[in-house]
Design a protein around this motif. Structure first.
Motif, PDB file in Angstrom:
ATOM      1  N   ILE B 375      45.790  33.557  34.119  1.00 34.71           N
ATOM      2  CA  ILE B 375      46.695  34.174  35.094  1.00 34.71           C
ATOM      3  C   ILE B 375      46.176  33.851  36.497  1.00 34.71           C
ATOM      4  CG2 ILE B 375      47.465  36.014  33.529  1.00 34.71           C
ATOM      5  CD1 ILE B 375      45.478  37.897  34.878  1.00 34.71           C
ATOM      6  N   PRO B 376      46.988  34.074  37.533  1.00 34.40           N
ATOM      7  CA  PRO B 376      46.500  33.749  38.879  1.00 34.40           C
ATOM      8  C   PRO B 376      45.248  34.542  39.220  1.00 34.40           C
ATOM      9  CG  PRO B 376      48.875  34.172  38.888  1.00 34.40           C
ATOM     10  CD  PRO B 376      48.375  34.559  37.528  1.00 34.40           C
ATOM     11  N   GLY B 377      44.324  33.881  39.918  1.00 37.43           N
ATOM     12  CA  GLY B 377      43.051  34.507  40.261  1.00 37.43           C
ATOM     13  C   GLY B 377      43.193  35.707  41.174  1.00 37.43           C
ATOM     14  N   ASP B 378      44.317  35.785  41.919  1.00 35.97           N
ATOM     15  CA  ASP B 378      44.477  36.925  42.833  1.00 35.97           C
ATOM     16  C   ASP B 378      45.179  38.115  42.175  1.00 35.97           C
ATOM     17  OD1 ASP B 378      47.018  35.974  42.611  1.00 35.97           O
ATOM     18  OD2 ASP B 378      47.304  35.527  44.745  1.00 35.97           O
ATOM     19  N   THR B 379      45.305  38.089  40.848  1.00 41.13           N
ATOM     20  CA  THR B 379      45.869  39.245  40.139  1.00 41.13           C
ATOM     21  C   THR B 379      44.964  40.453  40.385  1.00 41.13           C
ATOM     22  OG1 THR B 379      46.632  37.736  38.413  1.00 41.13           O
ATOM     23  CG2 THR B 379      46.630  40.081  37.870  1.00 41.13           C
ATOM     24  N   PRO B 380      45.538  41.598  40.800  1.00 41.43           N
ATOM     25  CA  PRO B 380      44.682  42.762  41.071  1.00 41.43           C
ATOM     26  C   PRO B 380      43.958  43.244  39.803  1.00 41.43           C
ATOM     27  CG  PRO B 380      46.919  43.108  41.891  1.00 41.43           C
ATOM     28  CD  PRO B 380      46.949  41.851  41.078  1.00 41.43           C
ATOM     29  N   ALA B 381      42.747  43.790  39.997  1.00 38.29           N
ATOM     30  CA  ALA B 381      41.962  44.289  38.858  1.00 38.29           C
ATOM     31  C   ALA B 381      42.750  45.329  38.059  1.00 38.29           C
ATOM     32  CB  ALA B 381      40.646  44.883  39.363  1.00 38.29           C
ATOM     33  N   GLU B 382      43.537  46.174  38.767  1.00 40.15           N
ATOM     34  CA  GLU B 382      44.292  47.215  38.049  1.00 40.15           C
ATOM     35  C   GLU B 382      45.331  46.602  37.113  1.00 40.15           C
ATOM     36  OE1 GLU B 382      44.180  47.041  41.383  1.00 40.15           O
ATOM     37  OE2 GLU B 382      42.730  48.621  41.850  1.00 40.15           O
ATOM     38  N   THR B 383      45.894  45.473  37.509  1.00 37.84           N
ATOM     39  CA  THR B 383      46.877  44.812  36.646  1.00 37.84           C
ATOM     40  C   THR B 383      46.192  44.289  35.385  1.00 37.84           C
ATOM     41  OG1 THR B 383      48.185  44.213  38.565  1.00 37.84           O
ATOM     42  CG2 THR B 383      48.610  42.969  36.552  1.00 37.84           C
ATOM     43  N   ILE B 384      44.989  43.701  35.555  1.00 40.83           N
ATOM     44  CA  ILE B 384      44.224  43.243  34.388  1.00 40.83           C
ATOM     45  C   ILE B 384      43.869  44.446  33.510  1.00 40.83           C
ATOM     46  CG2 ILE B 384      42.042  42.189  33.647  1.00 40.83           C
ATOM     47  CD1 ILE B 384      42.175  40.467  36.205  1.00 40.83           C
ATOM     48  N   ALA B 385      43.481  45.536  34.144  1.00 42.05           N
ATOM     49  CA  ALA B 385      43.171  46.758  33.383  1.00 42.05           C
ATOM     50  C   ALA B 385      44.402  47.223  32.605  1.00 42.05           C
ATOM     51  CB  ALA B 385      42.690  47.856  34.335  1.00 42.05           C
ATOM     52  N   GLY B 386      45.559  47.120  33.229  1.00 38.88           N
ATOM     53  CA  GLY B 386      46.805  47.526  32.565  1.00 38.88           C
ATOM     54  C   GLY B 386      47.077  46.679  31.326  1.00 38.88           C
ATOM     55  N   ILE B 387      46.846  45.372  31.448  1.00 38.01           N
ATOM     56  CA  ILE B 387      47.050  44.469  30.296  1.00 38.01           C
ATOM     57  C   ILE B 387      46.104  44.864  29.159  1.00 38.01           C
ATOM     58  CG2 ILE B 387      46.733  42.087  29.507  1.00 38.01           C
ATOM     59  CD1 ILE B 387      47.561  41.177  32.355  1.00 38.01           C
ATOM     60  N   ILE B 388      44.844  45.126  29.514  1.00 37.38           N
ATOM     61  CA  ILE B 388      43.852  45.492  28.491  1.00 37.38           C
ATOM     62  C   ILE B 388      44.216  46.835  27.846  1.00 37.38           C
ATOM     63  CG2 ILE B 388      41.427  46.106  28.096  1.00 37.38           C
ATOM     64  CD1 ILE B 388      40.683  44.129  30.337  1.00 37.38           C
ATOM     65  N   ALA B 389      44.615  47.795  28.669  1.00 37.13           N
ATOM     66  CA  ALA B 389      44.945  49.119  28.130  1.00 37.13           C
ATOM     67  C   ALA B 389      46.170  49.055  27.212  1.00 37.13           C
ATOM     68  CB  ALA B 389      45.190  50.100  29.282  1.00 37.13           C
ATOM     69  N   ASP B 390      47.168  48.266  27.592  1.00 36.97           N
ATOM     70  CA  ASP B 390      48.348  48.107  26.721  1.00 36.97           C
ATOM     71  C   ASP B 390      47.957  47.546  25.364  1.00 36.97           C
ATOM     72  OD1 ASP B 390      50.009  49.040  28.681  1.00 36.97           O
ATOM     73  OD2 ASP B 390      50.820  47.082  29.263  1.00 36.97           O
ATOM     74  N   GLU B 391      47.112  46.532  25.405  1.00 35.02           N
ATOM     75  CA  GLU B 391      46.681  45.882  24.169  1.00 35.02           C
ATOM     76  C   GLU B 391      45.867  46.862  23.316  1.00 35.02           C
ATOM     77  OE1 GLU B 391      48.067  43.056  23.701  1.00 35.02           O
ATOM     78  OE2 GLU B 391      47.117  42.938  21.741  1.00 35.02           O
ATOM     79  N   ALA B 392      44.999  47.629  23.975  1.00 37.94           N
ATOM     80  CA  ALA B 392      44.205  48.624  23.255  1.00 37.94           C
ATOM     81  C   ALA B 392      45.114  49.671  22.611  1.00 37.94           C
ATOM     82  CB  ALA B 392      43.211  49.282  24.209  1.00 37.94           C
ATOM     83  N   ALA B 393      46.171  50.059  23.320  1.00 34.07           N
ATOM     84  CA  ALA B 393      47.092  51.071  22.784  1.00 34.07           C
ATOM     85  C   ALA B 393      47.772  50.576  21.512  1.00 34.07           C
ATOM     86  CB  ALA B 393      48.135  51.439  23.840  1.00 34.07           C
ATOM     87  N   ILE B 394      48.143  49.308  21.502  1.00 34.98           N
ATOM     88  CA  ILE B 394      48.750  48.732  20.288  1.00 34.98           C
ATOM     89  C   ILE B 394      47.761  48.818  19.126  1.00 34.98           C
ATOM     90  CG2 ILE B 394      49.519  46.556  19.224  1.00 34.98           C
ATOM     91  CD1 ILE B 394      50.774  45.832  21.952  1.00 34.98           C
ATOM     92  N   GLY B 395      46.506  48.518  19.395  1.00 33.10           N
ATOM     93  CA  GLY B 395      45.486  48.580  18.353  1.00 33.10           C
ATOM     94  C   GLY B 395      45.229  49.994  17.866  1.00 33.10           C
TER      95      GLY B 395
END
Lengths: 94, 456
Positions: B375-395
């Motif tokens: 993904i673009p390097g300037d993606t905010p950390a919170e957006t990356i956190a959101g992606i990780i949290a969504d994936e964790a929720a599915i698991g």
């Protein structure tokens, strides 16, 4: 009595030409290795020959045979592989 | 007496190996480091180095011997060790684990393997002293070593999701990308964020040797998308019932090979054989693609409507065939859908058929998750956190393993390509939702364990 453990499969892949069988069987005869079955076919445009052999009366071991046939394959511009028979048994039978 | 298999079966095996890229993706030696714990950094490092190099000394040679015997290629030999957060936390004369990462790197080079996994931490419920030190050591450890892989478990179905850990980790991911900017954020390819991490996973970068595992163990990860794809292409008109049967049969054969190779290597090293991981792991080799399997099932392009259903069928059929073929299965066991390591997936992204949102949906029905995507390097950390949290929720909710391996590539924008090389492949930069979950992460805390956890 021989067991499956001494069985191996020789596969010869490449372009068809005169004398392949003669060259390979000469190596086996010299090493006193018995051929149990031979089959040939065309696989994805390649000439393919398969030999089932019994290594137990042989004068050379599996790894030596592998090396000798690899060299022979280079001379003939063919790919010659030797695999222990268990792999086929294990893959296709439970 | 002639063997009990036919010439056709021999030919099939030969074809799968020579034409369809069938191989064993990884033979992974698990090593417990629990007896390496000391209070001194120097002593701990020495013990780790000695134990790893001593116990893995014969790994390469014995695997090569098995390859010679059976003619089945083994793509990688790897090592997984006990999570370093647990091994290092008794050390009283240092508050960094970077020396441990460096000693693991040296050990991997000495043995001649490409990756060693286990620079890891399990924080799904909270942080210990060791977990905190490991987190702080991650950016430098991953940017100054070559072969060390890290994984962090941030959630589980029993405990819920550690949102604070995800917030911290997403900032670290950006830092690692920045520190390895001259290699397009390569450091991030060696870090996996897990939910429900398996303790016996043989695949990198997420492999570690769980604390419930024996002193040593051999685990095997199979490959074989090419073999499945070839079978489907040969049968373009069969209905889905027959198609499932064909996939099952192929998975059976692939898994048998994994079982044979794993048992033989374990036997030769005189250590227990653990599990076969029933995963279809794609590579960038021609035709060795999970996305192309889905397209061969009948999708115009991977990612179009119907992709989730096709993947569910594929994943289930692989498990059914594989479970019959192996005595013990484990690890991740399912189809992998990394972007950079799968030519069909790369094409699907480039053609606009595959998006991050569709990838996320796919992870609900297959193994692991959002893997090797840029993904673009300037993606905010919170957006990356959101992606990780969504994936964790599915698991968490579906009682399955999920993971994220994201590379925020510095100075790149959607549509650019980055090359990681080798098995890691190349990745198109994917565009990302521009709205922010910042305020949710600002709240901090922990998403509680779900009702699914109350099974007792």
């Amino acid at each position: 009595m021989t067991t499956n453990d001494e069985r191996a499969i020789i596969t010869i892949l490449g372009r068809d030409k005169v004398g392949i069988l003669a060259e390979v069987t000469a190596v086996l005869a010299k090493a006193n290795i018995n051929i149990l079955d031979i089959s040939q076919t065309i696989l994805q445009e390649f000439f393919t020959m398969i030999m089932i052999i019994d290594l137990s009366p042989g004068k050379i071991n599996f790894y030596e045979l592998q090396q000798v046939l690899k060299e022979k394959g280079k001379d003939l511009s063919l790919e010659i592989t030797v695999q222990r028979a268990e792999v086929f048994k294990f893959m296709h039978r439970i | 007496m002639l063997p009990t298999f036919s010439i056709d079966e021999i030919l099939e095996t030969i074809r799968m190996v020579k034409v369809e890229h069938l191989d064993i993706r990884t033979v992974t030696l698990g090593i417990s480091l629990q007896d390496c714990i000391t209070t001194s950094m120097e002593k701990t490092c020495q013990r780790i180095y000695d134990k790893v190099t001593r116990s893995a000394k014969r790994l390469n040679a014995e695997v090569e011997r098995v390859v010679a015997n059976y003619g089945i290629p083994v793509a990688n030999k790897r090592i997984a060790v006990t999570p370093i957060a647990q091994i290092g936390q008794s050390i009283s004369d240092s508050n960094s684990f970077i020396p441990i990462a460096q000693i693991l790197d040296r050990a991997a080079k000495e043995i001649g393997i490409d990756f060693i996994g286990g620079f890891s931490s399990l924080v799904h419920k909270g942080f210990t002293k060791g977990d905190r030190i490991l987190f702080n050591s991650l950016p430098e450890a991953l940017s100054t070593t070559e072969r060390v892989c890290a994984s962090i478990n941030v959630a589980s179905s029993k405990t819920g999701i550690n949102i604070d850990a995800i917030s911290d980790l997403s900032k670290l991911i950006k830092e690692i990308a920045y520190l390895t900017a001259n290699q397009d954020g390569f450091g991030c390819t060696k870090l996996v964020t897990f939910c429900n991490a398996p303790e016996d996973n043989p695949f990198m970068a997420g492999a570690f040797h769980g604390v419930g595992e024996p002193e040593f163990v051999i685990n095997v990860g199979i490959s074989g998308p090419g073999a499945v794809l070839a079978v489907l292409r040969k049968n373009p008109h069969v209905d889905l019932r027959e198609l499932t049967r064909l996939i099952k049969n192929t998975a059976f054969k692939i898994t048998r090979i994994g079982e044979l190779v794993g048992k033989e290597v374990a036997n030769r090293l005189n250590i227990p054989f653990g599990i076969v991981d029933l995963s279809l792991a794609p590579t960038n080799a021609q035709g060795d693609s999970v996305a192309e399997i889905l397209e061969a099932i009948g999708l115009e392009r991977c990612g179009c409507p119907g992709t989730t259903a096709a993947l569910a069928l594929l994943n289930d059929a692989v498990k059914k065939g594989g479970a019959m073929a192996a005595s013990y299965v484990g690890g991740l066991s399912g189809a992998f859908i990394p972007v950079s390591e799968d030519n069909g997936m790369i094409r699907a992204v480039q053609d606009g058929s595959m998006t991050i949102e569709k990838l996320e949906a796919l992870t609900a029905v297959c193994s692991v998750g959002l893997d090797m995507f840029a993904i673009p390097g300037d993606t905010p950390a919170e957006t990356i956190a959101g992606i990780i949290a969504d994936e964790a929720a599915i698991g968490v909710i579906n009682n399955k393993t999920t993971a994220v391996r994201v590379i925020p590539v510095p100075n790149k924008k959607p549509g650019d390509m980055v090359e990681f090389g080798g098995l890691l492949g190349r990745a198109p930069i994917m565009s990302i939702n521009r709205f922010s979950p910042k305020d949710m992460f600002k709240r901090g805390g922990h998403i509680p364990s779900p009702l699914q956890a109350l099974g007792n």
